[in-house]
Design an enzyme around this catalytic site. Structure first.
Site, PDB file in Angstrom:
ATOM      1  N   ARG A   1      -7.082   1.861  -4.815  1.00 45.45           N
ATOM      2  CA  ARG A   1      -7.614   1.793  -3.451  1.00 45.45           C
ATOM      3  C   ARG A   1      -6.542   2.230  -2.453  1.00 45.45           C
ATOM      4  O   ARG A   1      -6.421   1.683  -1.385  1.00 45.45           O
ATOM      5  CB  ARG A   1      -8.024   0.355  -3.097  1.00 45.45           C
ATOM      6  CG  ARG A   1      -8.920  -0.280  -4.081  1.00 45.45           C
ATOM      7  CD  ARG A   1      -9.104  -1.750  -3.770  1.00 45.45           C
ATOM      8  NE  ARG A   1     -10.408  -2.005  -3.154  1.00 45.45           N
ATOM      9  CZ  ARG A   1     -10.776  -3.223  -2.755  1.00 45.45           C
ATOM     10  NH1 ARG A   1      -9.949  -4.231  -2.871  1.00 45.45           N
ATOM     11  NH2 ARG A   1     -11.972  -3.410  -2.222  1.00 45.45           N
TER      12      ARG A   1
ATOM     13  N   LYS B   1     -15.952  -0.244  -6.899  1.00 43.14           N
ATOM     14  CA  LYS B   1     -15.168   0.855  -6.310  1.00 43.14           C
ATOM     15  C   LYS B   1     -16.080   1.927  -5.717  1.00 43.14           C
ATOM     16  O   LYS B   1     -15.898   2.375  -4.574  1.00 43.14           O
ATOM     17  CB  LYS B   1     -14.261   1.484  -7.368  1.00 43.14           C
ATOM     18  CG  LYS B   1     -13.580   2.778  -6.922  1.00 43.14           C
ATOM     19  CD  LYS B   1     -12.656   2.592  -5.744  1.00 43.14           C
ATOM     20  CE  LYS B   1     -12.188   3.924  -5.197  1.00 43.14           C
ATOM     21  NZ  LYS B   1     -11.295   3.784  -4.032  1.00 43.14           N
TER      22      LYS B   1
ATOM     23  N   ARG C   1     -19.062   2.725   3.116  1.00 45.76           N
ATOM     24  CA  ARG C   1     -18.397   3.335   4.280  1.00 45.76           C
ATOM     25  C   ARG C   1     -19.166   4.591   4.697  1.00 45.76           C
ATOM     26  O   ARG C   1     -19.419   4.826   5.873  1.00 45.76           O
ATOM     27  CB  ARG C   1     -16.945   3.684   3.937  1.00 45.76           C
ATOM     28  CG  ARG C   1     -16.182   4.260   5.112  1.00 45.76           C
ATOM     29  CD  ARG C   1     -14.708   4.332   4.814  1.00 45.76           C
ATOM     30  NE  ARG C   1     -13.948   5.028   5.817  1.00 45.76           N
ATOM     31  CZ  ARG C   1     -13.493   4.480   6.959  1.00 45.76           C
ATOM     32  NH1 ARG C   1     -13.788   3.222   7.243  1.00 45.76           N
ATOM     33  NH2 ARG C   1     -12.786   5.206   7.815  1.00 45.76           N
TER      34      ARG C   1
ATOM     35  N   CYS D   1     -13.027  11.116  -1.330  1.00 51.07           N
ATOM     36  CA  CYS D   1     -13.589   9.821  -1.739  1.00 51.07           C
ATOM     37  C   CYS D   1     -15.059   9.705  -1.376  1.00 51.07           C
ATOM     38  O   CYS D   1     -15.924   9.639  -2.237  1.00 51.07           O
ATOM     39  CB  CYS D   1     -12.802   8.691  -1.076  1.00 51.07           C
ATOM     40  SG  CYS D   1     -11.042   8.818  -1.295  1.00 51.07           S
TER      41      CYS D   1
ATOM     42  N   LYS E   1     -17.922  11.917  -2.805  1.00 47.65           N
ATOM     43  CA  LYS E   1     -18.332  11.921  -4.214  1.00 47.65           C
ATOM     44  C   LYS E   1     -18.739  10.551  -4.747  1.00 47.65           C
ATOM     45  O   LYS E   1     -19.527  10.452  -5.688  1.00 47.65           O
ATOM     46  CB  LYS E   1     -17.239  12.495  -5.094  1.00 47.65           C
ATOM     47  CG  LYS E   1     -15.990  11.640  -5.176  1.00 47.65           C
ATOM     48  CD  LYS E   1     -14.975  12.227  -6.145  1.00 47.65           C
ATOM     49  CE  LYS E   1     -13.688  11.450  -6.142  1.00 47.65           C
ATOM     50  NZ  LYS E   1     -13.833   9.997  -6.341  1.00 47.65           N
TER      51      LYS E   1
END
Ligand code: SAJ
Length: 477
Positions: free
Chosen positions: A179, A232, A239, A290, A293
């Site tokens: 992260r 994850k 977001r 990030c 995908k």
């Protein structure tokens, strides 16, 4: 069976020697942080001696960082652990046999974004090389962002094939997603909470033992390997969803003639416990490695793993709708540019459009999956000419980048702000208009960087994302 693995860990003893496969922006900081831990005797960084990345081996063994950009604390830490003889980088994967734990951090890019199938080849090779030299009682941890089901699925199968051993009996297997963000690698590893998920309880416990010593503020959040993979991919999906919600509301505000930022201030003012609204910012698009995908990893995961998903008939995934809205924003920027040029009595064809910002995030040279490229392609395919300014990005395939403002702006019929680089917050409307050489140049603000009134008063045709209150302003002489 768990007894077998717990027994194997006891026989092996506490974790002393660690291997980190993949000397990239995730593996390097992790390796040197492990090496700094007193109870860890030795850390090997495993790196293929390839034409593109082999240079990292000698650099790291000289105590130098092969990573670009400013990474506070990293260079000093590499030097320290190399000098102390606690870290060594090697292409000799047979050393894995001496490792009590091996982490694998190899990226999984999308070869062709259109098919949205990640290219696992590099990661699979790393897993295969690890399996080939695996010894009994070793813990293997996948840190790369993967489709849910990968750790307990293909990763487990490859490790068992190559080692001839059984996961969950002879060796441990877990997923601990990275992260970290460029520019704060060490701090993120120490202070972010760490999700750790094993294929069984013994693997989870061993992975908690591995990561605990490097956490400063962060705490371990244990769960299953598949839950860790879902976590994850979902943290980035959420977001992306929040950004899409802001983008959709901004488009609505434009259509209804109101200022999105006034509306946002009102929404964000709801701060009472449990009713807070985490509203993000609209923009010219969502780029990067990030958010572009991870939604697709999650969607593929539910397709591969999901059993009897209960879902409203014919309804499209909210997460995929969010991706579509975010991917629409560069086209919206084109529509604003086209409408602005029309107000100045021009068409896109034969107009020159200056793009300010090629990086996908402010004050960075990272241009992976930049929305600017999508916009550039639409302008060019509509017969327009493009010039691009970026103060951070050195070069990028298929585009000429310039840091010469005058050259990029000179003759431009329209200027589109794509990245919120700090340099763009002080653009002078009078100087800029002069530089374009046109009486009513168009300015399209994709990141809420400029003051609309200052530009409108100087004779600009203004268009801004979310600025329904300004996008049909009167034209000043
Ligand atoms: N963006 C918006 N509106 C926003 C926030 C971002 O349009 O309100 C756009 C940015 O312009 C950019 C894209 O979205 O083009 C992605 O921005 P980002 O800030 O999410 O940056 P990333 O892609 O580097 O995201 C990473 C992620 N971190 C990891 O995967 C470890 C993400 O989970 C983090 O939340 C994010 O960094 C962060 O907070 O910095």
């Amino acid at each position: 069976m768990a007894g077998g693995l717990a027994e194997a860990f006891v026989e092996r003893g506490p974790i002393r020697t660690i291997g980190v496969v993949g000397m990239g922006y995730v593996g390097i900081p992790a390796a040197v942080l492990f090496a700094e831990v007193p109870q860890y005797r030795m850390v090997y960084g495993f790196q293929r001696d390839s034409a593109t990345s082999g240079y990292k081996i000698s650099m790291l063994n000289r105590g130098e960082s092969p990573l670009g950009g400013d990474e506070p604390g990293l260079a000093a830490l590499i030097q320290k652990v190399v000098a102390a003889g606690k870290f060594s980088c090697t292409a000799d994967f047979s050393q894995i046999a001496s490792c009590d734990a091996v982490t694998i951090a190899i990226q999984t890019p999308f070869l062709d974004p259109s098919d949205l199938l990640p290219d696992f080849s590099a990661l699979e090779e790393g897993i295969r090389l690890t399996g080939r030299h695996l010894s009994r009682g070793t813990l293997v941890v996948i840190e790369s962002t993967v489709t849910p089901g990968t750790t307990a699925g293909i990763a487990r199968r490859i490790l068992e094939e190559e080692s001839g051993m059984v996961a969950g009996r002879d060796f441990g297997l877990a997923h601990a997603p990275e992260r970290v963000m460029v520019g704060r690698l060490i701090r993120n590893l120490q202070d972010h909470d760490r999700v750790v998920g094993g294929i069984d309880d013994a693997s989870t416990a061993r992975a908690c033992e591995l990561y605990s010593p490097i956490l400063v503020q962060g705490r371990i959040i244990p769960m299953s390997a598949t839950a860790a993979e879902v976590e994850k991919t979902a943290e980035n999906t959420f977001r992306d969803l929040q950004i899409a919600a802001a983008n959709q509301l901004a488009l609505y505000c434009e259509a209804m003639g109101v200022n999105f930022y006034d509306v946002r201030e009102g929404i964000a003012s709801l701060k009472e416990e449990g009713v807070t609204r985490a509203i993000l910012w609209p923009g010219a698009g969502v780029g990067g490695h990030c958010l572009t995908k991870d939604t697709y990893h999650l969607e593929r995961g539910v397709k591969v793993l999901g059993r009897d998903l209960d879902w409203p008939e014919g309804e499209r995934s909210l997460f995929l709708s969010a991706r579509a809205i975010n991917d629409f924003m560069p086209a919206h920027m084109f529509h604003l540019t086209r409408d602005g040029l029309a107000r100045a009595g021009k068409g896109v064809a034969c107009s020159r459009v200056a793009i300010l910002g090629w990086a996908f995030i402010p004050n960075s040279d990272d241009a992976r999956n930049t929305p600017s490229e999508v916009f550039r392609d639409i302008v060019v395919s509509s017969g327009g000419e493009v010039s691009v300014h970026d103060p951070w990005v050195e070069d990028y395939p298929g585009v000429t980048l310039s840091r010469d403002f005058g050259q990029v702006i000179g003759g431009a019929d329209a200027v589109a702000i794509f990245t919120g680089h700090r340099e763009y917050f002080s653009l002078d409307p009078a100087w800029l208009r002069e530089a374009t050489g046109h009486p009513h140049p168009v300015i399209v603000d994709g990141r809420n960087v400029i003051d609309p009134d200052a530009f409108i008063r100087e004779g600009w045709v203004y268009k801004g994302i979310g600025r329904g209150d300004k996008n049909s302003h009167e034209l000043f002489p």
